[in-house]
Design an enzyme around this catalytic site. Sequence first.
Site, short mmCIF file in Angstrom:
data_model
loop_
_atom_site.label_atom_id
_atom_site.label_comp_id
_atom_site.label_asym_id
_atom_site.label_seq_id
_atom_site.Cartn_x
_atom_site.Cartn_y
_atom_site.Cartn_z
N CYS A 1 0.83 -1.21 0.00
CA CYS A 1 0.00 0.00 0.00
C CYS A 1 0.87 1.26 0.00
O CYS A 1 1.38 1.67 1.05
CB CYS A 1 -0.93 -0.01 1.21
SG CYS A 1 -1.97 1.46 1.31
N CYS B 1 -0.42 4.13 2.07
CA CYS B 1 -0.11 3.99 3.50
C CYS B 1 1.37 4.26 3.77
O CYS B 1 1.72 4.88 4.78
CB CYS B 1 -0.40 2.57 3.99
SG CYS B 1 -1.90 1.84 3.34
N ASP B 2 2.26 3.78 2.91
CA ASP B 2 3.67 3.68 3.29
C ASP B 2 4.65 4.53 2.48
O ASP B 2 5.83 4.60 2.84
CB ASP B 2 4.12 2.22 3.22
CG ASP B 2 3.36 1.35 4.23
OD1 ASP B 2 2.91 1.90 5.24
OD2 ASP B 2 3.22 0.14 3.99
#
Length: 303
Positions: free
Chosen positions: A131, A134-135
């Site tokens: 992701c 997300c990251d």
Amino acid sequence: MYDVIIIGSGPAGLTAATYTSRAKLKTLVVAGAMWGGQLMLTTEVENFPGFKEGILGPDLMDNMWKQAERFGAELVFDDATAVDFSSKPFKVTVGSKVYEGKSVIVAPGASARWLGLESETRLRGRGVSVCATCDAAFFKDKKAVVVGGGDSAIEEALALSKFVREVKVIHRRDKLRASKILQERAFKDPKVGFIWNSSVQEILGKDRVEGIRLRKVDSNEEFELTCDAVFIAIGHKPNTEIFKDQIELDEKGYIIAKDETKTSVEGVFAAGDVEDYRYRQAVTAAGTGCKVALDAQKYLEGA
Ligand code: NAP
């Protein structure tokens, strides 16, 4: 007899459980043996509203579980093995037990597909991710690679390019499957490069990702690339195996939701990644968890 049986315990399922149990509906959550969903596989979550310093994925899910329990939701930490939506009350089988519910919320999520390499599992959360939303921010000015050739892979590469120094898309063929518009954007982006006809053999690094070993699919020639992060974007699989003959699914196995949360069976609702392959965020899943609980409540009140 439960008012609501919720299958799944990711952000969608547990948000729904907080809403239904707080509305005094007798609620059972079939949480699964691996409860908590995909956030249990991530480390820092920096984009879930309300946590200004971020929160660890498993801690966020632990909070959601305790929040739902506080209002009286019951949880069983085992997998639903079968469902029967052909008559009311609906039946949900968990091992040797059969639970009955006046309504069911289906929120088992989707699982990211992985390459299946030992090094990929070992370095998950240590540079290996599924992701970018997300990251990506953890890899500011670093080198990243994305594996895959579909819309997800290109979206991941474009999301990463805002942070990283360079990102290479590694694809096993010489043509992308992604939509033209995304392809054009990626080809124009000076930070995004491509390595064609190559498959990943190993992710290198002991405690953190340090590189990747690739093989050319035509010549079998192997070569290495240094990088700090590997984003796997080879698709997702909705967790709908047990619902196949019970509710309408699309050709990829996702639940077809009508009027936001309704499935093809009246009284059975769906929420989260199992019906949403587009956004796939914890916060959007939690949002549909709220909607689905309100819709189930209305259904039970006969509205
Ligand atoms: P996808 O379209 O199924 O693409 C998966 C990609 O990964 C393909 O390029 C495939 O290669 C590759 N792949 C699969 N298994 C692999 C393996 N073991 N090793 C290496 N590569 C592998 O999946 P997706 O990109 O997640 O998209 C899923 C659906 O969501 C699609 O319908 C997509 O249009 C949609 N989506 C839409 C958007 C958007 O509209 N913005 C964003 C994301 C997703 P091959 O090409 O060789 O098969």
